[in-house]
Design a protein around this motif. Structure first.
Motif, PDB file in Angstrom:
ATOM      1  N   VAL A  91      19.188 112.696  35.585  1.00 33.90           N
ATOM      2  CA  VAL A  91      19.208 111.383  36.636  1.00 33.90           C
ATOM      3  C   VAL A  91      20.867 111.133  36.629  1.00 33.90           C
ATOM      4  O   VAL A  91      21.223 110.379  37.727  1.00 33.90           O
ATOM      5  N   GLY A  92      21.654 111.106  35.521  1.00 30.93           N
ATOM      6  CA  GLY A  92      22.956 110.926  35.409  1.00 30.93           C
ATOM      7  C   GLY A  92      23.749 111.836  36.364  1.00 30.93           C
ATOM      8  O   GLY A  92      24.676 111.218  37.281  1.00 30.93           O
ATOM      9  N   SER A  93      23.489 112.910  36.458  1.00 33.05           N
ATOM     10  CA  SER A  93      24.250 113.930  37.539  1.00 33.05           C
ATOM     11  C   SER A  93      23.799 113.666  38.901  1.00 33.05           C
ATOM     12  O   SER A  93      24.806 113.743  39.703  1.00 33.05           O
ATOM     13  N   PHE A  94      22.756 113.033  39.201  1.00 31.81           N
ATOM     14  CA  PHE A  94      22.218 112.777  40.445  1.00 31.81           C
ATOM     15  C   PHE A  94      23.211 111.533  40.850  1.00 31.81           C
ATOM     16  O   PHE A  94      23.613 111.695  42.173  1.00 31.81           O
ATOM     17  N   GLY A  95      22.954 110.636  40.069  1.00 30.86           N
ATOM     18  CA  GLY A  95      23.808 109.485  40.231  1.00 30.86           C
ATOM     19  C   GLY A  95      25.429 109.687  40.490  1.00 30.86           C
ATOM     20  O   GLY A  95      26.109 109.123  41.459  1.00 30.86           O
ATOM     21  N   GLY A  96      25.797 110.654  39.729  1.00 27.24           N
ATOM     22  CA  GLY A  96      27.400 110.941  39.872  1.00 27.24           C
ATOM     23  C   GLY A  96      27.499 111.569  41.155  1.00 27.24           C
ATOM     24  O   GLY A  96      28.547 111.566  41.770  1.00 27.24           O
ATOM     25  N   ALA A  97      26.738 112.551  41.634  1.00 30.37           N
ATOM     26  CA  ALA A  97      26.853 113.313  42.995  1.00 30.37           C
ATOM     27  C   ALA A  97      27.079 112.160  44.053  1.00 30.37           C
ATOM     28  O   ALA A  97      27.920 112.254  44.971  1.00 30.37           O
ATOM     29  N   ILE A  98      26.231 110.962  43.819  1.00 31.89           N
ATOM     30  CA  ILE A  98      26.064 110.146  44.772  1.00 31.89           C
ATOM     31  C   ILE A  98      27.517 109.330  44.985  1.00 31.89           C
ATOM     32  O   ILE A  98      28.047 108.979  46.046  1.00 31.89           O
ATOM     33  N   GLY A 148      22.337 108.648  25.431  1.00 31.04           N
ATOM     34  CA  GLY A 148      23.631 108.076  25.963  1.00 31.04           C
ATOM     35  C   GLY A 148      24.569 108.894  26.337  1.00 31.04           C
ATOM     36  O   GLY A 148      25.177 109.090  27.478  1.00 31.04           O
ATOM     37  N   ILE A 149      24.644 110.038  25.326  1.00 29.46           N
ATOM     38  CA  ILE A 149      25.637 110.926  25.666  1.00 29.46           C
ATOM     39  C   ILE A 149      25.030 111.934  27.065  1.00 29.46           C
ATOM     40  O   ILE A 149      26.153 112.293  27.790  1.00 29.46           O
ATOM     41  N   GLY A 150      23.847 112.021  27.227  1.00 28.48           N
ATOM     42  CA  GLY A 150      23.263 112.960  28.056  1.00 28.48           C
ATOM     43  C   GLY A 150      23.681 112.183  29.642  1.00 28.48           C
ATOM     44  O   GLY A 150      24.007 112.809  30.672  1.00 28.48           O
ATOM     45  N   VAL A 152      26.110 109.428  30.319  1.00 21.48           N
ATOM     46  CA  VAL A 152      27.544 109.753  30.787  1.00 21.48           C
ATOM     47  C   VAL A 152      27.858 110.911  31.185  1.00 21.48           C
ATOM     48  O   VAL A 152      28.751 111.226  31.875  1.00 21.48           O
ATOM     49  N   ILE A 153      27.534 111.996  30.302  1.00 19.90           N
ATOM     50  CA  ILE A 153      28.309 113.248  30.598  1.00 19.90           C
ATOM     51  C   ILE A 153      27.326 113.739  31.968  1.00 19.90           C
ATOM     52  O   ILE A 153      28.266 114.552  32.535  1.00 19.90           O
ATOM     53  N   GLY A 154      26.249 113.745  32.137  1.00 15.42           N
ATOM     54  CA  GLY A 154      25.499 114.044  33.329  1.00 15.42           C
ATOM     55  C   GLY A 154      26.270 113.302  34.507  1.00 15.42           C
ATOM     56  O   GLY A 154      26.109 114.048  35.549  1.00 15.42           O
ATOM     57  N   PHE A 155      26.398 112.117  34.378  1.00 12.56           N
ATOM     58  CA  PHE A 155      27.164 111.366  35.461  1.00 12.56           C
ATOM     59  C   PHE A 155      28.637 112.104  35.746  1.00 12.56           C
ATOM     60  O   PHE A 155      28.815 112.408  37.305  1.00 12.56           O
ATOM     61  N   TYR A 156      29.309 112.622  34.961  1.00 11.18           N
ATOM     62  CA  TYR A 156      30.642 113.091  35.116  1.00 11.18           C
ATOM     63  C   TYR A 156      30.322 114.338  35.541  1.00 11.18           C
ATOM     64  O   TYR A 156      30.974 114.704  36.656  1.00 11.18           O
ATOM     65  N   ASP A 157      29.321 114.994  35.349  1.00  7.28           N
ATOM     66  CA  ASP A 157      29.157 116.394  35.882  1.00  7.28           C
ATOM     67  C   ASP A 157      28.783 116.439  37.361  1.00  7.28           C
ATOM     68  O   ASP A 157      29.421 117.057  38.129  1.00  7.28           O
ATOM     69  N   GLY A 158      28.109 115.324  37.829  1.00 12.35           N
ATOM     70  CA  GLY A 158      27.756 115.113  39.201  1.00 12.35           C
ATOM     71  C   GLY A 158      29.030 114.826  39.897  1.00 12.35           C
ATOM     72  O   GLY A 158      29.187 115.063  41.231  1.00 12.35           O
ATOM     73  N   LEU A 159      29.959 113.923  39.171  1.00 14.32           N
ATOM     74  CA  LEU A 159      30.883 113.373  40.010  1.00 14.32           C
ATOM     75  C   LEU A 159      32.162 114.409  40.062  1.00 14.32           C
ATOM     76  O   LEU A 159      32.757 114.375  40.937  1.00 14.32           O
ATOM     77  N   ILE A 160      32.452 115.215  38.959  1.00 18.44           N
ATOM     78  CA  ILE A 160      33.609 115.858  38.915  1.00 18.44           C
ATOM     79  C   ILE A 160      33.264 117.396  38.446  1.00 18.44           C
ATOM     80  O   ILE A 160      33.420 118.395  39.172  1.00 18.44           O
TER      81      ILE A 160
END
Length: 266
Positions: A91-98, A148-150, A152-160
């Motif tokens: 979920v975090g990765s999808f959000g980061g990609a957005i 929490g770790i998943g 934050v770092i999932g968001f980072y993966d989608g973003l950068i």
């Protein structure tokens, strides 16, 4: 549907194959394979940055899946922690990609460089960190910290993206108390989910180059398999050494990007 192989010369294809294998190996041991794979993809004639990102994710998901299965069969990671982490990270990765479509990654790069330096200093000054598993929390607190770790770092993966596996490993070592081997095994499961989340965002856009992605996926699988077997055989000390090398390379690469963007104005 574009394959990405139409105008690919033999020399460039050979570079993609070698780079994909090396990226799969690095990802399997400590993460950070994107540091190799993305620059190689950008050498493909006519490829856009978005196509490179999408195709990189497709290649990576083959490699991380292979290394995750290999780790599971040989190191038996704790799925009660890894699977919830992976779900939240997706979920975090999808959000980061957005967010990446509206907010440039350049905004975050200086912060990431500082975080990587802190990670390198922590790992270098604490040689015993990650040699043994000594969990910091139990029960719901443990799962909450892992989630929490998943996220934050999932968001980072989608973003950068680059260094996601390395951040996962050091977070599980420093914040949860796992050793390097156990952290790396769980990181592959979580990283597989973050790749899937980002890929789910890129697929509808038509940016994925299917043919090139499949070639990259096959060599990533081979590299991931070899890297995971080597990591399990050599253990936490080997992973720690490779981890420091990869983090140093990430600091140099992202630090150079920041210098170009903010000082040299390129």
């Amino acid at each position: 549907m574009t394959s990405g192989l139409e105008e690919l010369q033999l020399a460039t294809l050979a570079l993609v194959v070698v780079g994909g294998f090396a990226a799969g190996w690095v990802d399997a041991v400590v993460g950070g394979g994107g540091l190799i794979q993305l620059p190689v993809l950008l050498l493909v004639p006519g490829i856009s940055p978005v196509q490179a990102l999408a195709t990189n994710k497709m290649g990576s998901i083959f490699g991380t899946t292979t290394s995750a299965v290999t780790y599971y069969r040989r190191a038996h990671p704790d799925l009660k922690t890894a699977l919830p982490m992976a779900g939240v990270a997706l979920v975090g990765s999808f959000g980061g990609a957005i967010v990446a479509t509206v907010l440039p990654a350049e905004v975050f790069k200086p912060i990431i460089v500082l975080a990587l330096i802190a990670v390198a200093v922590f790992t270098a000054l604490r040689p015993t960190a990650g040699t043994l598993t000594q969990l910091r929390y139990k029960g719901a607190r443990h799962l909450g910290a892992a989630a929490g770790i998943g996220l934050v770092i999932g968001f980072y993966d989608g973003l950068i993206g680059p260094g996601t596996g390395s951040f996962l490993i050091i977070a599980m070592v420093a914040l949860l108390g796992y050793n390097f081997l156990a952290s790396s095994a769980k990181a592959k499961i979580v990283n597989m989910a973050t790749n899937l989340g980002a890929l789910a965002f890129f697929l509808p856009s038509g940016a994925l180059l299917w043919g090139l992605g499949l070639v990259l996926g096959l060599v990533n699988m081979a590299g991931g398999y070899v890297g995971a077997r080597m990591a399990v055989t050599q253990g936490s000390k080997f992973i720690r050494v490779v981890f420091l090398f990869v983090v140093a390379a990430l600091i140099i690469k992202l630090g150079y990007d920041v210098l170009q963007e903010n000082v040299l104005g390129r």
